[in-house]
Design a protein around this motif. Sequence first.
Motif, PDB file in Angstrom:
ATOM      1  N   THR A   1       0.849  -1.187   0.000  1.00 46.88           N
ATOM      2  CA  THR A   1       0.000   0.000   0.000  1.00 46.88           C
ATOM      3  C   THR A   1       0.886   1.238   0.000  1.00 46.88           C
ATOM      4  N   GLU A   2       0.366   2.324  -0.510  1.00 47.59           N
ATOM      5  CA  GLU A   2       1.096   3.587  -0.524  1.00 47.59           C
ATOM      6  C   GLU A   2       0.813   4.341   0.768  1.00 47.59           C
ATOM      7  N   VAL A   3       1.882   4.805   1.398  1.00 45.99           N
ATOM      8  CA  VAL A   3       1.763   5.634   2.596  1.00 45.99           C
ATOM      9  C   VAL A   3       2.473   6.943   2.297  1.00 45.99           C
ATOM     10  N   TYR A   4       1.857   8.037   2.731  1.00 46.93           N
ATOM     11  CA  TYR A   4       2.396   9.376   2.511  1.00 46.93           C
ATOM     12  C   TYR A   4       2.861   9.937   3.853  1.00 46.93           C
ATOM     13  N   PHE A   5       4.063  10.487   3.861  1.00 44.98           N
ATOM     14  CA  PHE A   5       4.694  10.954   5.094  1.00 44.98           C
ATOM     15  C   PHE A   5       4.827  12.472   5.036  1.00 44.98           C
ATOM     16  N   HIS A   6       3.890  13.170   5.675  1.00 45.57           N
ATOM     17  CA  HIS A   6       3.846  14.628   5.679  1.00 45.57           C
ATOM     18  C   HIS A   6       4.485  15.130   6.980  1.00 45.57           C
ATOM     19  N   CYS A   7       5.282  16.180   6.880  1.00 48.71           N
ATOM     20  CA  CYS A   7       5.927  16.755   8.058  1.00 48.71           C
ATOM     21  C   CYS A   7       5.486  18.201   8.207  1.00 48.71           C
TER      22      CYS A   7
ATOM     23  N   SER B   1       4.014  14.105  -1.843  1.00 49.60           N
ATOM     24  CA  SER B   1       3.085  13.850  -2.950  1.00 49.60           C
ATOM     25  C   SER B   1       3.394  12.546  -3.685  1.00 49.60           C
ATOM     26  N   ARG B   2       4.509  11.910  -3.365  1.00 46.32           N
ATOM     27  CA  ARG B   2       4.904  10.674  -4.056  1.00 46.32           C
ATOM     28  C   ARG B   2       4.477   9.417  -3.314  1.00 46.32           C
ATOM     29  N   GLY B   3       4.576   9.418  -2.006  1.00 50.15           N
ATOM     30  CA  GLY B   3       4.243   8.243  -1.219  1.00 50.15           C
ATOM     31  C   GLY B   3       5.329   7.189  -1.288  1.00 50.15           C
ATOM     32  N   THR B   4       5.209   6.195  -0.428  1.00 48.88           N
ATOM     33  CA  THR B   4       6.154   5.091  -0.352  1.00 48.88           C
ATOM     34  C   THR B   4       5.365   3.799  -0.218  1.00 48.88           C
ATOM     35  N   ALA B   5       5.726   2.795  -0.997  1.00 50.34           N
ATOM     36  CA  ALA B   5       5.054   1.494  -0.914  1.00 50.34           C
ATOM     37  C   ALA B   5       5.582   0.733   0.296  1.00 50.34           C
ATOM     38  N   VAL B   6       4.681   0.289   1.152  1.00 53.25           N
ATOM     39  CA  VAL B   6       5.045  -0.500   2.331  1.00 53.25           C
ATOM     40  C   VAL B   6       4.142  -1.727   2.388  1.00 53.25           C
TER      41      VAL B   6
ATOM     42  N   ARG C   1      11.882  20.451  17.540  1.00 48.77           N
ATOM     43  CA  ARG C   1      11.047  20.023  18.668  1.00 48.77           C
ATOM     44  C   ARG C   1       9.555  20.179  18.437  1.00 48.77           C
ATOM     45  N   GLY C   2       9.119  21.139  17.633  1.00 52.30           N
ATOM     46  CA  GLY C   2       7.691  21.347  17.399  1.00 52.30           C
ATOM     47  C   GLY C   2       7.148  20.638  16.166  1.00 52.30           C
ATOM     48  N   TRP C   3       7.984  19.879  15.484  1.00 51.36           N
ATOM     49  CA  TRP C   3       7.586  19.208  14.257  1.00 51.36           C
ATOM     50  C   TRP C   3       6.948  17.847  14.544  1.00 51.36           C
ATOM     51  N   GLU C   4       6.149  17.381  13.574  1.00 49.96           N
ATOM     52  CA  GLU C   4       5.598  16.036  13.631  1.00 49.96           C
ATOM     53  C   GLU C   4       5.508  15.464  12.231  1.00 49.96           C
ATOM     54  N   LEU C   5       5.598  14.163  12.145  1.00 48.94           N
ATOM     55  CA  LEU C   5       5.381  13.439  10.898  1.00 48.94           C
ATOM     56  C   LEU C   5       3.999  12.804  10.994  1.00 48.94           C
ATOM     57  N   ARG C   6       3.178  13.050   9.982  1.00 46.11           N
ATOM     58  CA  ARG C   6       1.833  12.468   9.930  1.00 46.11           C
ATOM     59  C   ARG C   6       1.783  11.539   8.723  1.00 46.11           C
ATOM     60  N   ALA C   7       1.524  10.281   8.966  1.00 47.69           N
ATOM     61  CA  ALA C   7       1.431   9.287   7.894  1.00 47.69           C
ATOM     62  C   ALA C   7      -0.032   9.091   7.528  1.00 47.69           C
ATOM     63  N   THR C   8      -0.302   9.115   6.220  1.00 51.73           N
ATOM     64  CA  THR C   8      -1.665   8.911   5.737  1.00 51.73           C
ATOM     65  C   THR C   8      -1.677   7.841   4.642  1.00 51.73           C
TER      66      THR C   8
END
Length: 77
Positions: free
Chosen positions: A2-8, A18-23, A50-57
Amino acid sequence: MTEVYFHCSDASHDLIDSRGTAVSDLSEACAHGRRLVHAMMTAPNAEDWRGWELRATDELGVDLFVIPFASVIGRLH
């Protein structure tokens, strides 16, 4: 697979994947996300992460998990 997108993001920045990664599964996606966070924090720059986060969708934009960068930084000595 499945494609997962990692937004920071933080309060004033959004880095959209916008590309996503197959996992193959959620465990692989989490491991990949932690590697991305670590790579961003260790790259030469002056950013305070310190205030950043990665959101995976997923491909529909549904949130799968969030990794606060502070959780990867660890405790300060």
